[in-house]
Enzyme design. Structure first.
Site, PDB file in Angstrom:
ATOM      1  N   ASN A 114      12.004 -61.639  -7.670  1.00 10.04           N
ATOM      2  CA  ASN A 114      11.361 -62.803  -8.503  1.00 10.04           C
ATOM      3  C   ASN A 114       9.876 -63.326  -7.698  1.00 10.04           C
ATOM      4  O   ASN A 114       9.100 -63.214  -8.254  1.00 10.04           O
ATOM      5  CB  ASN A 114      12.183 -64.200  -8.556  1.00 10.04           C
ATOM      6  CG  ASN A 114      13.261 -64.349  -9.550  1.00 10.04           C
ATOM      7  OD1 ASN A 114      13.108 -63.833 -10.887  1.00 10.04           O
ATOM      8  ND2 ASN A 114      14.310 -64.269  -9.013  1.00 10.04           N
ATOM      9  N   GLY A 115       9.916 -63.370  -6.595  1.00  9.35           N
ATOM     10  CA  GLY A 115       8.899 -63.650  -5.751  1.00  9.35           C
ATOM     11  C   GLY A 115       7.878 -62.353  -5.909  1.00  9.35           C
ATOM     12  O   GLY A 115       6.579 -62.853  -5.999  1.00  9.35           O
ATOM     13  N   THR A 136      17.320 -56.477  -7.043  1.00  8.00           N
ATOM     14  CA  THR A 136      17.879 -57.365  -6.152  1.00  8.00           C
ATOM     15  C   THR A 136      19.628 -57.579  -6.457  1.00  8.00           C
ATOM     16  O   THR A 136      19.846 -57.501  -7.548  1.00  8.00           O
ATOM     17  CB  THR A 136      17.559 -58.965  -6.514  1.00  8.00           C
ATOM     18  OG1 THR A 136      18.363 -59.762  -5.984  1.00  8.00           O
ATOM     19  CG2 THR A 136      17.146 -59.317  -7.844  1.00  8.00           C
ATOM     20  N   ASP A 138      20.913 -60.207  -6.597  1.00 16.14           N
ATOM     21  CA  ASP A 138      21.171 -61.512  -7.046  1.00 16.14           C
ATOM     22  C   ASP A 138      21.183 -61.240  -8.842  1.00 16.14           C
ATOM     23  O   ASP A 138      21.476 -62.273  -9.417  1.00 16.14           O
ATOM     24  CB  ASP A 138      20.123 -62.283  -6.771  1.00 16.14           C
ATOM     25  CG  ASP A 138      19.942 -62.598  -5.358  1.00 16.14           C
ATOM     26  OD1 ASP A 138      21.129 -62.189  -4.605  1.00 16.14           O
ATOM     27  OD2 ASP A 138      18.936 -63.200  -4.749  1.00 16.14           O
ATOM     28  N   ARG A 173      48.206 -68.071   2.086  1.00 13.39           N
ATOM     29  CA  ARG A 173      47.118 -68.796   2.240  1.00 13.39           C
ATOM     30  C   ARG A 173      46.076 -68.890   1.051  1.00 13.39           C
ATOM     31  O   ARG A 173      46.082 -68.272   0.343  1.00 13.39           O
ATOM     32  CB  ARG A 173      46.150 -67.978   3.514  1.00 13.39           C
ATOM     33  CG  ARG A 173      46.814 -68.539   5.031  1.00 13.39           C
ATOM     34  CD  ARG A 173      45.930 -67.615   5.888  1.00 13.39           C
ATOM     35  NE  ARG A 173      46.292 -67.848   7.119  1.00 13.39           N
ATOM     36  CZ  ARG A 173      46.159 -67.140   8.303  1.00 13.39           C
ATOM     37  NH1 ARG A 173      45.693 -66.132   7.969  1.00 13.39           N
ATOM     38  NH2 ARG A 173      46.825 -67.662   9.063  1.00 13.39           N
ATOM     39  N   GLY A 181      23.644 -64.329  -3.750  1.00 14.92           N
ATOM     40  CA  GLY A 181      23.187 -64.535  -4.991  1.00 14.92           C
ATOM     41  C   GLY A 181      22.087 -65.526  -5.259  1.00 14.92           C
ATOM     42  O   GLY A 181      21.523 -65.923  -6.370  1.00 14.92           O
ATOM     43  N   ILE A 267      26.352 -57.323   4.640  1.00 17.00           N
ATOM     44  CA  ILE A 267      27.111 -56.159   4.144  1.00 17.00           C
ATOM     45  C   ILE A 267      26.892 -56.024   2.716  1.00 17.00           C
ATOM     46  O   ILE A 267      26.673 -54.881   2.232  1.00 17.00           O
ATOM     47  CB  ILE A 267      28.697 -56.672   4.328  1.00 17.00           C
ATOM     48  CG1 ILE A 267      28.966 -56.323   5.967  1.00 17.00           C
ATOM     49  CG2 ILE A 267      29.704 -55.479   3.650  1.00 17.00           C
ATOM     50  CD1 ILE A 267      30.338 -56.885   6.435  1.00 17.00           C
ATOM     51  N   ARG A 269      24.366 -56.112   0.926  1.00 13.48           N
ATOM     52  CA  ARG A 269      23.072 -55.417   0.725  1.00 13.48           C
ATOM     53  C   ARG A 269      22.797 -54.109   1.192  1.00 13.48           C
ATOM     54  O   ARG A 269      21.697 -53.422   1.080  1.00 13.48           O
ATOM     55  CB  ARG A 269      21.700 -56.352   1.198  1.00 13.48           C
ATOM     56  CG  ARG A 269      21.302 -57.341   0.167  1.00 13.48           C
ATOM     57  CD  ARG A 269      20.502 -58.453   0.662  1.00 13.48           C
ATOM     58  NE  ARG A 269      19.374 -58.027   1.750  1.00 13.48           N
ATOM     59  CZ  ARG A 269      18.811 -58.992   2.313  1.00 13.48           C
ATOM     60  NH1 ARG A 269      18.686 -60.192   1.984  1.00 13.48           N
ATOM     61  NH2 ARG A 269      17.974 -58.625   3.140  1.00 13.48           N
TER      62      ARG A 269
HETATM   63  O1  F6P Z   1      17.691 -62.002  -2.701  1.00 16.73           O
HETATM   64  C1  F6P Z   1      18.579 -61.329  -2.047  1.00 16.73           C
HETATM   65  C2  F6P Z   1      19.136 -62.228  -0.897  1.00 16.73           C
HETATM   66  O2  F6P Z   1      20.300 -61.260  -0.274  1.00 16.73           O
HETATM   67  C3  F6P Z   1      20.205 -63.509  -1.524  1.00 16.73           C
HETATM   68  O3  F6P Z   1      21.218 -63.205  -2.066  1.00 16.73           O
HETATM   69  C4  F6P Z   1      19.946 -64.245  -0.232  1.00 16.73           C
HETATM   70  O4  F6P Z   1      20.368 -65.559  -0.490  1.00 16.73           O
HETATM   71  C5  F6P Z   1      18.776 -63.652   0.399  1.00 16.73           C
HETATM   72  O5  F6P Z   1      18.396 -62.518   0.031  1.00 16.73           O
HETATM   73  C6  F6P Z   1      18.819 -63.734   2.188  1.00 16.73           C
HETATM   74  O6  F6P Z   1      17.429 -63.596   2.546  1.00 16.73           O
HETATM   75  P1  F6P Z   1      16.896 -63.171   3.781  1.00 16.73           P
HETATM   76  O7  F6P Z   1      17.044 -61.498   3.991  1.00 16.73           O
HETATM   77  O8  F6P Z   1      15.443 -63.479   3.935  1.00 16.73           O
HETATM   78  O9  F6P Z   1      17.986 -63.616   4.854  1.00 16.73           O
END
Ligand code: F6P
Length: 344
Positions: A114-115, A136, A138, A173, A181, A267, A269
């Site tokens: 998005n950014g 992404t 997300d 448990r 996300g 993990i 990503r």
């Molecule tokens: O946008 C992807 C993401 O992994 C989000 O799920 C998470 O909130 C964020 O990036 C973490 O960001 P950074 O890499 O700046 O810690």
């Protein structure tokens, strides 16, 4: 654009990394070089590479062997060139335009979330020929049905939930797992349903702990020996803790059931992209070059149904795609008896 001149395009990856970035770089690069005889330069570390004029020439050979690689060969950063800093700050957008012109670029492909799409649309307004490609884990980029990175992260999160089932069962448990996300619940909802979660909490649906606790106690009474609670990192919780920590503490205090938490973290990503992400990233990359060849700029590549299309960056910039309250999977989850943290 001078039609007789060999076209030169730039490419960068910005924002958080995700599986499939290299597949997209390869999709752009190979289509540009092989099909259209263009030249390709790759900027280092997202928009920082454009600001600092740090780039590499991406010859076809450099694009071989990267399809399956996680991360990004170009590097990435969360640099936002339009964000106002101190008064001493250099004029980053002007510097970017200067470097774009000096390098004789005919177009710039910005791969990001998005950014990045917001920055891409602002750069387009500065007179550069910009194409955006959404990525992404997300899956929250407005204007596309799907982003690459999501499917790979979904596999990882689902596998993690699968593994929690066996240990939760052995120890009777409650297991709380937090998945990423950002402000959206796509990854939690999908991995929660795919992994057989009993409770799924997402930012889009306001949850109540008493509802969750009542549900878990009822499960225990029915001799269900364990429960899996999937929480999105973006749900509301008090400052100074984390989503999983807060929910796990509330469950243990409110039910007396032994509870453990897992925060899956980065993990999700990492590693090689799934086959679906490789394909989507490749299709997005190739389509971006088709748009450049047709001189259709100021667009973001997107998936609509089975088709790859384009949408104006103006329309996308600054928006976020959240899980609709009545999303089919939300309705199905409720129908299956999954607790989403509300009475309904
Ligand atoms: O946008 C992807 C993401 O992994 C989000 O799920 C998470 O909130 C964020 O990036 C973490 O960001 P950074 O890499 O700046 O810690």
């Amino acid at each position: 654009m001078d039609k007789s001149k060999k076209k030169r395009i730039g490419i960068l990856t910005a924002g958080g990394d995700c599986p499939g970035l290299n597949a997209a770089i390869r999709g752009v690069g190979k289509t540009a070089i092989v099909k259209y005889g263009m030249e390709v330069v790759g900027f280092s570390s997202g928009f920082l590479g454009l600001i600092n004029k740090e780039y590499v020439h991406l010859e076809e050979k450099r694009l071989s062997g990267i399809l399956t690689l996680g991360g990004t060969i170009l590097g990435t950063s969360r640099e936002k060139p339009f964000k106002r800093g101190s008064q001493l700050d250099i004029n980053k957008p002007a510097l970017i335009k200067q470097h774009y012109d000096e390098l004789g670029l005919d177009a710039l492909v910005c791969i990001g979330g998005n950014g990045t799409m917001k920055t891409a649309s602002l750069l387009a307004n500065e007179g550069m020929n910009i194409i955006g490609i959404p990525k992404t884990i997300d899956n929250d980029v407005w204007g596309t049905d799907l982003t690459f990175g999501f499917d790979s992260a979904l596999w990882i999160a689902t596998d993690a939930i699968d593994r929690l089932h066996t240990t939760a069962n052995s120890h009777n448990r409650v297991m709380v797992i937090e998945v990423m996300g950002h402000d959206a619940g796509w990854l939690a909802l999908y991995s929660g349903v795919a992994g057989g979660g009993d409770v799924i909490l997402i930012p889009e649906i306001e949850y109540q702990m008493p509802v969750v606790n009542k549900y878990l106690k009822a499960r225990a009474r029915k001799k269900k020996s364990y429960s899996i609670v999937v929480v999105a990192e973006g749900i509301k919780f008090p400052a100074g803790t984390s989503a999983a920590t807060y929910v796990a503490e509330q469950i243990e205090a409110g039910t007396g059931l032994e509870t453990r938490k897992t925060i899956l973290g980065y993990i999700q990503r990492g590693g090689s992209p799934s086959p679906m992400d490789r394909i989507l990233a490749t299709r997005f990359g190739a389509y971006a070059v088709e748009l450049i060849a047709k001189e259709k700029f100021g667009k973001m590549v997107m998936k609509k149904g089975e088709k790859i299309k384009a949408i104006s960056l103006d329309e996308v910039g600054g928006k976020i795609r959240l899980v609709p309250q009545k999303h089919p999977l939300v309705i199905k989850a409720r129908g299956l008896g999954i607790c989403l943290g509300t009475g309904k």
